[in-house]
Design a protein around this motif. Structure first.
Motif, PDB file in Angstrom:
ATOM      1  N   HIS A  83       0.058  11.432   9.482  1.00 17.40           N
ATOM      2  CA  HIS A  83       0.015   9.977   9.621  1.00 17.40           C
ATOM      3  C   HIS A  83      -0.518   9.352   8.331  1.00 17.40           C
ATOM      4  N   SER A  84      -0.053   8.164   7.999  1.00 11.84           N
ATOM      5  CA  SER A  84      -0.546   7.482   6.798  1.00 11.84           C
ATOM      6  C   SER A  84      -2.015   7.108   6.952  1.00 11.84           C
ATOM      7  N   TYR A  85      -2.473   6.848   8.184  1.00  6.34           N
ATOM      8  CA  TYR A  85      -3.877   6.456   8.371  1.00  6.34           C
ATOM      9  C   TYR A  85      -4.831   7.647   8.263  1.00  6.34           C
ATOM     10  N   GLU A  86      -4.296   8.847   8.055  1.00  6.00           N
ATOM     11  CA  GLU A  86      -5.156   9.988   7.741  1.00  6.00           C
ATOM     12  C   GLU A  86      -5.485  10.052   6.252  1.00  6.00           C
ATOM     13  N   ILE A  87      -4.909   9.146   5.474  1.00 10.93           N
ATOM     14  CA  ILE A  87      -5.193   9.042   4.042  1.00 10.93           C
ATOM     15  C   ILE A  87      -6.185   7.904   3.826  1.00 10.93           C
ATOM     16  N   ILE A  88      -7.371   8.244   3.360  1.00  9.76           N
ATOM     17  CA  ILE A  88      -8.414   7.263   3.064  1.00  9.76           C
ATOM     18  C   ILE A  88      -8.488   7.104   1.550  1.00  9.76           C
ATOM     19  N   PHE A  89      -8.372   5.880   1.061  1.00  9.84           N
ATOM     20  CA  PHE A  89      -8.557   5.646  -0.376  1.00  9.84           C
ATOM     21  C   PHE A  89     -10.050   5.759  -0.714  1.00  9.84           C
ATOM     22  N   THR A  90     -10.344   6.436  -1.812  1.00 10.10           N
ATOM     23  CA  THR A  90     -11.716   6.601  -2.284  1.00 10.10           C
ATOM     24  C   THR A  90     -11.777   6.234  -3.762  1.00 10.10           C
ATOM     25  N   THR A  91     -12.964   6.332  -4.347  1.00 12.31           N
ATOM     26  CA  THR A  91     -13.082   6.139  -5.795  1.00 12.31           C
ATOM     27  C   THR A  91     -12.786   7.428  -6.545  1.00 12.31           C
ATOM     28  N   GLY A  92     -12.625   8.538  -5.827  1.00 13.83           N
ATOM     29  CA  GLY A  92     -12.333   9.819  -6.453  1.00 13.83           C
ATOM     30  C   GLY A  92     -12.801  10.959  -5.574  1.00 13.83           C
ATOM     31  N   THR A  93     -12.668  12.165  -6.080  1.00 14.14           N
ATOM     32  CA  THR A  93     -13.004  13.370  -5.314  1.00 14.14           C
ATOM     33  C   THR A  93     -14.459  13.370  -4.856  1.00 14.14           C
ATOM     34  N   VAL A 257     -17.737  -8.602  14.763  1.00  9.42           N
ATOM     35  CA  VAL A 257     -19.144  -8.613  14.378  1.00  9.42           C
ATOM     36  C   VAL A 257     -19.849  -9.746  15.101  1.00  9.42           C
ATOM     37  N   THR A 258     -20.912  -9.406  15.811  1.00 13.49           N
ATOM     38  CA  THR A 258     -21.850 -10.402  16.320  1.00 13.49           C
ATOM     39  C   THR A 258     -23.243  -9.900  15.962  1.00 13.49           C
ATOM     40  N   PHE A 259     -24.247 -10.741  16.128  1.00 17.95           N
ATOM     41  CA  PHE A 259     -25.603 -10.293  15.840  1.00 17.95           C
ATOM     42  C   PHE A 259     -26.107  -9.322  16.897  1.00 17.95           C
ATOM     43  N   GLU A 260     -25.406  -9.260  18.001  1.00 14.06           N
ATOM     44  CA  GLU A 260     -25.785  -8.318  19.047  1.00 14.06           C
ATOM     45  C   GLU A 260     -25.137  -6.948  18.847  1.00 14.06           C
ATOM     46  N   LYS A 261     -23.848  -6.944  18.387  1.00 13.94           N
ATOM     47  CA  LYS A 261     -23.132  -5.671  18.293  1.00 13.94           C
ATOM     48  C   LYS A 261     -21.930  -5.799  17.366  1.00 13.94           C
ATOM     49  N   THR A 262     -21.656  -4.727  16.618  1.00 13.87           N
ATOM     50  CA  THR A 262     -20.462  -4.656  15.778  1.00 13.87           C
ATOM     51  C   THR A 262     -19.583  -3.511  16.259  1.00 13.87           C
ATOM     52  N   THR A 263     -18.285  -3.759  16.319  1.00 11.47           N
ATOM     53  CA  THR A 263     -17.336  -2.691  16.621  1.00 11.47           C
ATOM     54  C   THR A 263     -16.487  -2.437  15.384  1.00 11.47           C
ATOM     55  N   TYR A 264     -16.099  -1.178  15.193  1.00 12.76           N
ATOM     56  CA  TYR A 264     -15.435  -0.781  13.956  1.00 12.76           C
ATOM     57  C   TYR A 264     -13.922  -0.787  14.102  1.00 12.76           C
ATOM     58  N   ALA A 265     -13.280  -1.016  12.981  1.00 10.59           N
ATOM     59  CA  ALA A 265     -11.820  -0.996  12.941  1.00 10.59           C
ATOM     60  C   ALA A 265     -11.321   0.445  13.081  1.00 10.59           C
ATOM     61  N   GLY A 266     -10.041   0.572  13.376  1.00 14.26           N
ATOM     62  CA  GLY A 266      -9.431   1.894  13.468  1.00 14.26           C
ATOM     63  C   GLY A 266      -9.172   2.467  12.081  1.00 14.26           C
ATOM     64  N   LEU A 267      -8.595   3.654  12.068  1.00 18.13           N
ATOM     65  CA  LEU A 267      -8.251   4.320  10.804  1.00 18.13           C
ATOM     66  C   LEU A 267      -7.090   3.600  10.129  1.00 18.13           C
ATOM     67  N   PRO A 268      -7.072   3.539   8.813  1.00 19.59           N
ATOM     68  CA  PRO A 268      -8.028   4.100   7.851  1.00 19.59           C
ATOM     69  C   PRO A 268      -9.173   3.155   7.509  1.00 19.59           C
ATOM     70  N   HIS A 269      -9.102   1.910   8.048  1.00 24.08           N
ATOM     71  CA  HIS A 269      -9.999   0.846   7.585  1.00 24.08           C
ATOM     72  C   HIS A 269     -11.466   1.122   7.909  1.00 24.08           C
ATOM     73  N   LYS A 270     -11.711   1.929   8.925  1.00 28.97           N
ATOM     74  CA  LYS A 270     -13.080   2.304   9.293  1.00 28.97           C
ATOM     75  C   LYS A 270     -13.861   2.874   8.107  1.00 28.97           C
ATOM     76  N   PHE A 271     -13.152   3.517   7.156  1.00 28.79           N
ATOM     77  CA  PHE A 271     -13.806   4.155   6.013  1.00 28.79           C
ATOM     78  C   PHE A 271     -13.579   3.396   4.708  1.00 28.79           C
ATOM     79  N   GLU A 272     -13.019   2.191   4.776  1.00 26.17           N
ATOM     80  CA  GLU A 272     -12.669   1.478   3.546  1.00 26.17           C
ATOM     81  C   GLU A 272     -13.338   0.105   3.506  1.00 26.17           C
ATOM     82  N   ALA A 273     -14.664   0.117   3.519  1.00 28.70           N
ATOM     83  CA  ALA A 273     -15.426  -1.128   3.493  1.00 28.70           C
ATOM     84  C   ALA A 273     -15.271  -1.827   2.142  1.00 28.70           C
TER      85      ALA A 273
END
Length: 403
Positions: A83-93, A257-273
């Motif tokens: 799947h394409s969402y198994e590819i996470i962009f990073t700054t490098g290795t 996002v609320t001040f009470e609770k945040t829920t995270y996006a799905g892949l790949p965005h979960k790792f691409e803040a």
């Protein structure tokens, strides 16, 4: 048919002079050079559709988003991820390795065991040492042999029910050794352990198939594969990426996002803040297109030829020793008896030849051989036999001056 002169014309930097000598670039293990088509893609982005991605409704943002996600798909296809969402962009290795280490810091327990190989770059040692300090896990090391290969019998003896993670480079950056990662992965999975492969040095020479390898995580950097610096990839199996917690918090990686609770996006965005290296990601895709247009069979054939020729010519020099003599990529790491590698590197630079000297961020290897470092000549498919001849003459001159 592969024509090296035609290939060399794609790389503008190969035409330049260094110290009034034609550049001979043999530091490809540190970073490859960049073809004009990749340079053009970078200029095109900033000239024509520079905008932030994913959040904009205007045309430039949508165009940039499309190009960025197209690059992700190119990377997915190149590495044959499911799947394409198994590819996470990073700054490098290094970034990719630290993302995985951070995630497992919440999943390991005291007494769990981690295995690394003796051939690792510091980037695939230090994060795991930090992980052990944080969790109480124990670090084990696969020892190496004199020829630069891993002692696989010892690896199988290290594996047990406590083994949770195994980390190994696909190719040693210091020696060029191609490690038996298929065997490493298969054996680890028998004990339920996960495997991360550092592909930084392999991907310029080998086209890995992550599904065929059945690897859990694979990391690499664009700047080793004719792309720009500051961008790379982390591949992870979908179920494992879902299991790991986010590496950073911020924009883009959230669902609500609320001040009470945040829920995270799905892949790949979960790792691409945050805002990514948009231009770099797009150029990464173009670089892979270029490498595939050259063809990895052609790349391997040319580099194998250069490795064989370079090895033969170097061994004709009295007092020269090559480190790493097993199955490997186009890297020759060597010393000349009685001469410090740094001194050889400085003289070679004066003669227009760029090599790497030092411990290559692999100090345990140098400690094994009881040396301060080596001279490393690393060849790419755009290098030539004639350039090796220039290097050989430069080494002979350096030896005469320094002996």
């Amino acid at each position: 048919m592969f024509k090296v002169d035609k290939i060399r014309a794609d790389f503008p930097i190969l035409k330049r002079m260094v110290n009034n000598k034609p550049l001979v670039y043999f530091d490809n293990g540190a970073t490859s050079q960049t073809p004009q088509v990749v340079i053009d893609a970078i200029v095109d982005y900033y000239s024509n559709y520079n905008a932030n991605i994913h959040r904009g409704v205007h045309s430039l943002s949508q165009e940039a988003t499309d190009k960025y996600e197209e690059a992700r798909i190119k990377i997915q296809q190149h590495f044959n991820a499911k799947h394409s969402y198994e590819i996470i962009f990073t700054t490098g290795t290094t970034h990719g390795i630290n993302m995985v280490a951070s995630g497992f810091s919440e999943l390991l327990e005291e007494g769990d065991e981690i295995i690394v190989s003796a051939l690792e770059h510091h980037s695939n040692i230090v994060p795991w040492q930090m992980l052990c300090e944080k969790t109480g896990a124990v670090l084990k090391v696969i020892p190496m042999d004199e020829d630069g290969s891993l002692r696989m019998d010892n690896y199988h003896e290290l594996l047990n029910g406590k083994t949770k993670l195994v980390f190994c480079n696909h190719v040693s950056n210091a020696l060029g050794t191609i490690n038996p990662i298929e065997e490493i992965i298969h054996a680890a999975h028998k004990f339920g352990a996960y495997v991360l492969i550092d592909g930084a040095q392999a991907t310029p020479h080998i086209k890995p198939d992550v599904q065929e390898l059945d690897v859990d995580f694979y990391v690499a950097s664009a700047h080793k594969i004719c792309g720009p610096t500051g961008v790379g990839l982390l591949y992870g199996k979908e179920e494992l990426l879902k299991m790991l917690p986010p590496y950073q918090g911020g924009g883009e990686m959230i669902e609500t996002v609320t001040f009470e609770k945040t829920t995270y996006a799905g892949l790949p965005h979960k790792f691409e803040a945050g805002t990514p290296n948009i231009c770099g990601g797009i150029a990464f895709g173009v670089a892979l297109d270029y490498m595939n247009s050259v063809g990895f069979d052609n790349i391997q054939q040319q580099e194998d030829y250069l490795l064989a020729y370079g090895t033969q010519k170097l061994l004709e020099i009295d007092g020269l020793r090559i480190y790493g003599t097993t199955h490997k990529t186009s890297v020759i790491s060597f010393n000349i008896e009685g001469i410090h590698p740094y001194d050889i590197g400085v003289i070679l630079d004066k003669l227009g030849v760029a090599v790497r000297t030092g411990h290559h961020c692999a100090q345990p290897i140098m400690e094994f051989y009881k040396i301060p470092g080596t001279v490393r000549a690393s060849f790419a498919f755009y290098n030539t036999r004639e350039e090796i001849d220039v290097m050989i003459e430069a080494i002979k001159k350096a030896k005469m001056m320094l002996s």
